[in-house]
Write a protein that holds these residues in place. Structure first.
Motif, PDB file in Angstrom:
ATOM      1  N   LYS A 138     -12.451   4.236  -4.712  1.00  0.00           N
ATOM      2  CA  LYS A 138     -11.082   3.743  -4.840  1.00  0.00           C
ATOM      3  C   LYS A 138     -10.294   4.045  -3.564  1.00  0.00           C
ATOM      4  O   LYS A 138     -10.326   5.162  -3.042  1.00  0.00           O
ATOM      5  CB  LYS A 138     -10.395   4.399  -6.028  1.00  0.00           C
ATOM      6  CG  LYS A 138      -8.963   3.908  -6.239  1.00  0.00           C
ATOM      7  CD  LYS A 138      -8.218   4.722  -7.283  1.00  0.00           C
ATOM      8  CE  LYS A 138      -8.716   4.450  -8.662  1.00  0.00           C
ATOM      9  NZ  LYS A 138      -7.856   5.104  -9.693  1.00  0.00           N
ATOM     10  N   ARG A 169      -6.615   2.286  -1.220  1.00  0.00           N
ATOM     11  CA  ARG A 169      -5.576   1.262  -1.146  1.00  0.00           C
ATOM     12  C   ARG A 169      -5.994   0.210  -0.127  1.00  0.00           C
ATOM     13  O   ARG A 169      -6.264   0.538   1.027  1.00  0.00           O
ATOM     14  CB  ARG A 169      -4.228   1.884  -0.741  1.00  0.00           C
ATOM     15  CG  ARG A 169      -3.658   2.818  -1.790  1.00  0.00           C
ATOM     16  CD  ARG A 169      -2.333   3.393  -1.339  1.00  0.00           C
ATOM     17  NE  ARG A 169      -1.815   4.344  -2.309  1.00  0.00           N
ATOM     18  CZ  ARG A 169      -0.994   4.018  -3.304  1.00  0.00           C
ATOM     19  NH1 ARG A 169      -0.635   2.760  -3.450  1.00  0.00           N
ATOM     20  NH2 ARG A 169      -0.551   4.942  -4.142  1.00  0.00           N
ATOM     21  N   TYR A 225      -1.870  -5.145  -4.412  1.00  0.00           N
ATOM     22  CA  TYR A 225      -1.044  -4.198  -5.136  1.00  0.00           C
ATOM     23  C   TYR A 225      -1.930  -3.208  -5.893  1.00  0.00           C
ATOM     24  O   TYR A 225      -2.991  -3.567  -6.378  1.00  0.00           O
ATOM     25  CB  TYR A 225      -0.121  -4.932  -6.116  1.00  0.00           C
ATOM     26  CG  TYR A 225       0.974  -5.701  -5.433  1.00  0.00           C
ATOM     27  CD1 TYR A 225       2.187  -5.104  -5.131  1.00  0.00           C
ATOM     28  CD2 TYR A 225       0.780  -7.026  -5.064  1.00  0.00           C
ATOM     29  CE1 TYR A 225       3.194  -5.805  -4.489  1.00  0.00           C
ATOM     30  CE2 TYR A 225       1.777  -7.742  -4.426  1.00  0.00           C
ATOM     31  CZ  TYR A 225       2.984  -7.125  -4.140  1.00  0.00           C
ATOM     32  OH  TYR A 225       3.972  -7.821  -3.505  1.00  0.00           O
ATOM     33  N   TYR A 226      -1.462  -1.995  -6.024  1.00  0.00           N
ATOM     34  CA  TYR A 226      -2.281  -0.923  -6.573  1.00  0.00           C
ATOM     35  C   TYR A 226      -1.887  -0.629  -8.018  1.00  0.00           C
ATOM     36  O   TYR A 226      -0.716  -0.501  -8.345  1.00  0.00           O
ATOM     37  CB  TYR A 226      -2.099   0.345  -5.738  1.00  0.00           C
ATOM     38  CG  TYR A 226      -2.904   1.525  -6.224  1.00  0.00           C
ATOM     39  CD1 TYR A 226      -4.243   1.660  -5.880  1.00  0.00           C
ATOM     40  CD2 TYR A 226      -2.333   2.496  -7.025  1.00  0.00           C
ATOM     41  CE1 TYR A 226      -4.989   2.742  -6.326  1.00  0.00           C
ATOM     42  CE2 TYR A 226      -3.069   3.580  -7.470  1.00  0.00           C
ATOM     43  CZ  TYR A 226      -4.392   3.692  -7.118  1.00  0.00           C
ATOM     44  OH  TYR A 226      -5.134   4.762  -7.565  1.00  0.00           O
ATOM     45  N   TYR A 269      -9.428  -1.532 -10.501  1.00  0.00           N
ATOM     46  CA  TYR A 269      -9.456  -0.103 -10.220  1.00  0.00           C
ATOM     47  C   TYR A 269      -9.812   0.634 -11.499  1.00  0.00           C
ATOM     48  O   TYR A 269      -9.145   0.483 -12.518  1.00  0.00           O
ATOM     49  CB  TYR A 269      -8.086   0.387  -9.741  1.00  0.00           C
ATOM     50  CG  TYR A 269      -7.652  -0.176  -8.411  1.00  0.00           C
ATOM     51  CD1 TYR A 269      -8.122   0.370  -7.224  1.00  0.00           C
ATOM     52  CD2 TYR A 269      -6.749  -1.235  -8.350  1.00  0.00           C
ATOM     53  CE1 TYR A 269      -7.716  -0.135  -6.008  1.00  0.00           C
ATOM     54  CE2 TYR A 269      -6.342  -1.742  -7.127  1.00  0.00           C
ATOM     55  CZ  TYR A 269      -6.818  -1.187  -5.967  1.00  0.00           C
ATOM     56  OH  TYR A 269      -6.427  -1.680  -4.762  1.00  0.00           O
TER      57      TYR A 269
END
Length: 273
Positions: free
Chosen positions: A105, A107, A112-113, A146
């Protein structure tokens, strides 16, 4: 004669501590920044590579050399499209192919996270994998999932469904088109293809990934002609197809009507070397 001062003044000692602390902090930052920069370069490379694959699949041709491993799934998902005419439904099985990257994982630029869930690369939330067909003609979508400490970047070829209404002399002609894409990393009549369907086919990092249109296989069906017209609806996995949220795709007619259904299976070769 004056005696020498027993030590440095408090102000001088404080200044010296500030200088020493700043030097230590600067050293730590200097040691940390190369790792941070490396992570940023890696994240940028992943995002750029997958976006390039997205564009190549959209064009049905292109070459990309990713420094990451890509897994191709020819039939990642199986869905059912139903063409309903006067209450009778004609089932059509379609599949969804994907190209995926899995990694730790992080960014990614332009994404967008979310802690959990799925995010379209353009920033639109893809809730519960419901975005599984299109009526607009643009049949490629990319998103990131995610989960815990892993991310999955997916480039997906969506099934496309459309309806057109024309007139031939005194008859109404309704044409339904269902089109879906199959990514074939190996010949479709080979044992390796069955293995790719079950487990995926991985193209290693650093290989040149080539995407090229192969062929379109068209299947044609016609519903019995209706003298008094009728109502046409489309369903995707049992839910009526919408052209936009809240607007269901539906055609009504009270004239002599012919309904024709075309199913296109588009085969796109994907290979690495």
């Amino acid at each position: 004669m004056k005696r020498a001062s027993p030590g440095l003044s408090v102000a001088v000692q404080t200044a010296a501590m500030i200088v020493i602390t700043a030097a230590i902090a600067g050293t730590l930052v200097a040691l940390w920044r190369p790792w941070e920069a490396g992570q940023q370069v890696q994240a940028g490379g992943i995002a750029s590579t997958m976006q390039n694959l997205h564009e190549a699949l959209l064009r049905r041709e292109g070459t990309v050399q990713p420094q990451i491993g890509i897994t191709v799934y020819p039939h990642k998902e199986i869905h059912k499209v139903e063409v309903e005419w006067n209450g009778n439904r004609m089932p059509i099985m379609v599949s969804v192919s994907t190209m995926e990257y899995r990694g730790s994982k992080m960014r990614l630029p332009g994404v967008y996270y979310l802690e959990k869930g799925q995010v379209d690369v353009l920033g639109t939330y893809v809730a519960d994998r419901q975005r599984n067909y299109t009526t607009t003609g643009t049949d490629v979508v990319s998103y990131v999932e995610y989960e815990d400490n892993e991310l999955r970047y997916v480039v997906k070829a969506l099934p496309y469904v459309s309806v057109s209404v024309d007139r031939i002399y005194h008859d109404v002609l309704i044409t339904v088109l269902v089109r879906f894409v199959v990514l074939a990393p190996v010949p479709m009549n080979s044992p390796e293809f069955l293995s790719a369907v079950a487990e995926g086919y991985t193209i290693g990092a650093g290989q040149m990934v080539t995407i090229r249109m192969n062929n379109t296989y068209r299947f044609y069906m016609q519903q019995p002609e209706s003298v008094g017209g009728g109502t046409l609806r489309l369903y995707f996995d049992g839910v009526q197809v919408e052209t936009e949220p809240g607007r269901k795709l539906e055609v009504r007619t009270d004239e002599h009507t012919i309904v024709r259904v075309f199913v296109d299976m588009v085969v796109v070769n994907v290979w690495g070397r």
